[in-house]
Write a protein that holds these residues in place. Structure first.
Motif, PDB file in Angstrom:
ATOM      1  N   LEU A  63     -41.537   0.148  55.392  1.00  0.00           N
ATOM      2  CA  LEU A  63     -41.600   0.509  53.974  1.00  0.00           C
ATOM      3  C   LEU A  63     -40.928  -0.575  53.140  1.00  0.00           C
ATOM      4  CD1 LEU A  63     -40.440   4.190  54.458  1.00  0.00           C
ATOM      5  CD2 LEU A  63     -42.778   3.444  53.974  1.00  0.00           C
ATOM      6  N   ASN A  64     -41.252  -0.590  51.862  1.00  0.00           N
ATOM      7  CA  ASN A  64     -40.516  -1.460  50.949  1.00  0.00           C
ATOM      8  C   ASN A  64     -39.101  -0.920  50.770  1.00  0.00           C
ATOM      9  OD1 ASN A  64     -42.789  -3.061  50.334  1.00  0.00           O
ATOM     10  ND2 ASN A  64     -43.432  -1.668  48.720  1.00  0.00           N
ATOM     11  N   VAL A  65     -38.186  -1.834  50.479  1.00  0.00           N
ATOM     12  CA  VAL A  65     -36.832  -1.434  50.072  1.00  0.00           C
ATOM     13  C   VAL A  65     -36.694  -1.838  48.599  1.00  0.00           C
ATOM     14  CG1 VAL A  65     -34.365  -1.825  50.398  1.00  0.00           C
ATOM     15  CG2 VAL A  65     -35.886  -1.731  52.403  1.00  0.00           C
ATOM     16  N   TRP A  66     -36.355  -0.856  47.768  1.00  0.00           N
ATOM     17  CA  TRP A  66     -36.232  -1.160  46.327  1.00  0.00           C
ATOM     18  C   TRP A  66     -34.857  -1.734  45.996  1.00  0.00           C
ATOM     19  CZ3 TRP A  66     -40.427   1.362  47.625  1.00  0.00           C
ATOM     20  CH2 TRP A  66     -41.532   1.241  46.802  1.00  0.00           C
ATOM     21  N   GLY A  67     -34.829  -2.665  45.060  1.00  0.00           N
ATOM     22  CA  GLY A  67     -33.568  -3.158  44.541  1.00  0.00           C
ATOM     23  C   GLY A  67     -32.882  -2.040  43.760  1.00  0.00           C
ATOM     24  N   TRP A  68     -31.581  -1.875  44.002  1.00  0.00           N
ATOM     25  CA  TRP A  68     -30.851  -0.708  43.480  1.00  0.00           C
ATOM     26  C   TRP A  68     -29.558  -1.210  42.857  1.00  0.00           C
ATOM     27  CZ3 TRP A  68     -27.079   1.913  47.206  1.00  0.00           C
ATOM     28  CH2 TRP A  68     -26.481   3.047  46.629  1.00  0.00           C
ATOM     29  N   ASN A  69     -29.175  -0.606  41.738  1.00  0.00           N
ATOM     30  CA  ASN A  69     -27.959  -1.063  41.044  1.00  0.00           C
ATOM     31  C   ASN A  69     -26.676  -0.510  41.683  1.00  0.00           C
ATOM     32  OD1 ASN A  69     -28.172   1.619  40.259  1.00  0.00           O
ATOM     33  ND2 ASN A  69     -27.757   1.236  38.087  1.00  0.00           N
ATOM     34  N   GLY A  70     -26.796   0.261  42.762  1.00  0.00           N
ATOM     35  CA  GLY A  70     -25.613   0.743  43.470  1.00  0.00           C
ATOM     36  C   GLY A  70     -25.038   2.024  42.899  1.00  0.00           C
ATOM     37  N   SER A  71     -25.653   2.549  41.856  1.00  0.00           N
ATOM     38  CA  SER A  71     -25.143   3.775  41.238  1.00  0.00           C
ATOM     39  C   SER A  71     -25.740   4.998  41.919  1.00  0.00           C
ATOM     40  CB  SER A  71     -25.486   3.798  39.747  1.00  0.00           C
ATOM     41  OG  SER A  71     -25.189   5.080  39.204  1.00  0.00           O
ATOM     42  N   TYR A  72     -24.877   5.958  42.241  1.00  0.00           N
ATOM     43  CA  TYR A  72     -25.340   7.207  42.845  1.00  0.00           C
ATOM     44  C   TYR A  72     -25.737   8.219  41.779  1.00  0.00           C
ATOM     45  CZ  TYR A  72     -23.550   5.318  47.150  1.00  0.00           C
ATOM     46  OH  TYR A  72     -23.352   4.502  48.228  1.00  0.00           O
ATOM     47  N   ASP A  73     -25.146   8.117  40.611  1.00  0.00           N
ATOM     48  CA  ASP A  73     -25.383   9.120  39.582  1.00  0.00           C
ATOM     49  C   ASP A  73     -26.379   8.671  38.521  1.00  0.00           C
ATOM     50  OD1 ASP A  73     -23.649  11.146  40.582  1.00  0.00           O
ATOM     51  OD2 ASP A  73     -21.977   9.839  40.046  1.00  0.00           O
ATOM     52  N   ALA A  74     -26.535   7.360  38.362  1.00  0.00           N
ATOM     53  CA  ALA A  74     -27.486   6.835  37.381  1.00  0.00           C
ATOM     54  C   ALA A  74     -28.203   5.625  37.987  1.00  0.00           C
ATOM     55  CB  ALA A  74     -26.769   6.452  36.088  1.00  0.00           C
ATOM     56  N   PRO A  75     -28.973   5.861  39.062  1.00  0.00           N
ATOM     57  CA  PRO A  75     -29.603   4.731  39.739  1.00  0.00           C
ATOM     58  C   PRO A  75     -30.678   4.055  38.897  1.00  0.00           C
ATOM     59  CG  PRO A  75     -30.375   6.820  40.671  1.00  0.00           C
ATOM     60  CD  PRO A  75     -29.270   7.154  39.708  1.00  0.00           C
TER      61      PRO A  75
END
Ligand SMILES: [Zn+2]
Length: 107
Positions: A63-75
């Motif tokens: 699967l693709n892995v999406w770039g994520w800002n590291g936020s759990y509450d406001a990704p």
């Protein structure tokens, strides 16, 4: 913005936009450090893999892995999420929604 809902199982009536971010790598998915489950705007339960940067699927079974800002509450995810409903003429289980997840908001 929908709040994160980290219950183990969601009841039937959770609204679109409900999401959770769960820590941890996924086997066979280099660059993946977490995953996100959500009820997408089409009302389906969908999910994507997350990591510090976008990683295109390394082989057809991955699967693709999406770039994520590291936020759990406001990704915030990049690029846009495309729940492909069909590939090579076969249904994939995806819902067909294509949009952005920004600061925990789906649009
Ligand atoms: Zn979807």
């Amino acid at each position: 913005m929908s709040p994160r809902d980290s219950r183990d199982a969601w009841p039937e009536d959770v609204p679109p936009g409900t999401f959770d971010v769960i820590d941890g790598p996924v086997q066979g998915q280099p660059g993946c450090t977490a995953h996100m489950t959500f009820v997408c705007p089409n009302g389906k339960r969908c999910g994507v893999l997350l990591g510090p940067v976008f990683v295109p699927r390394p082989n057809p079974d991955a699967l693709n892995v999406w770039g994520w800002n590291g936020s759990y509450d406001a990704p915030t995810l990049t690029p846009s999420v495309n729940c492909i409903a069909e590939k090579d003429g076969k249904p994939t289980g995806g819902c067909g929604w294509h949009g952005f997840i920004t600061n925990g908001e789906f649009r």
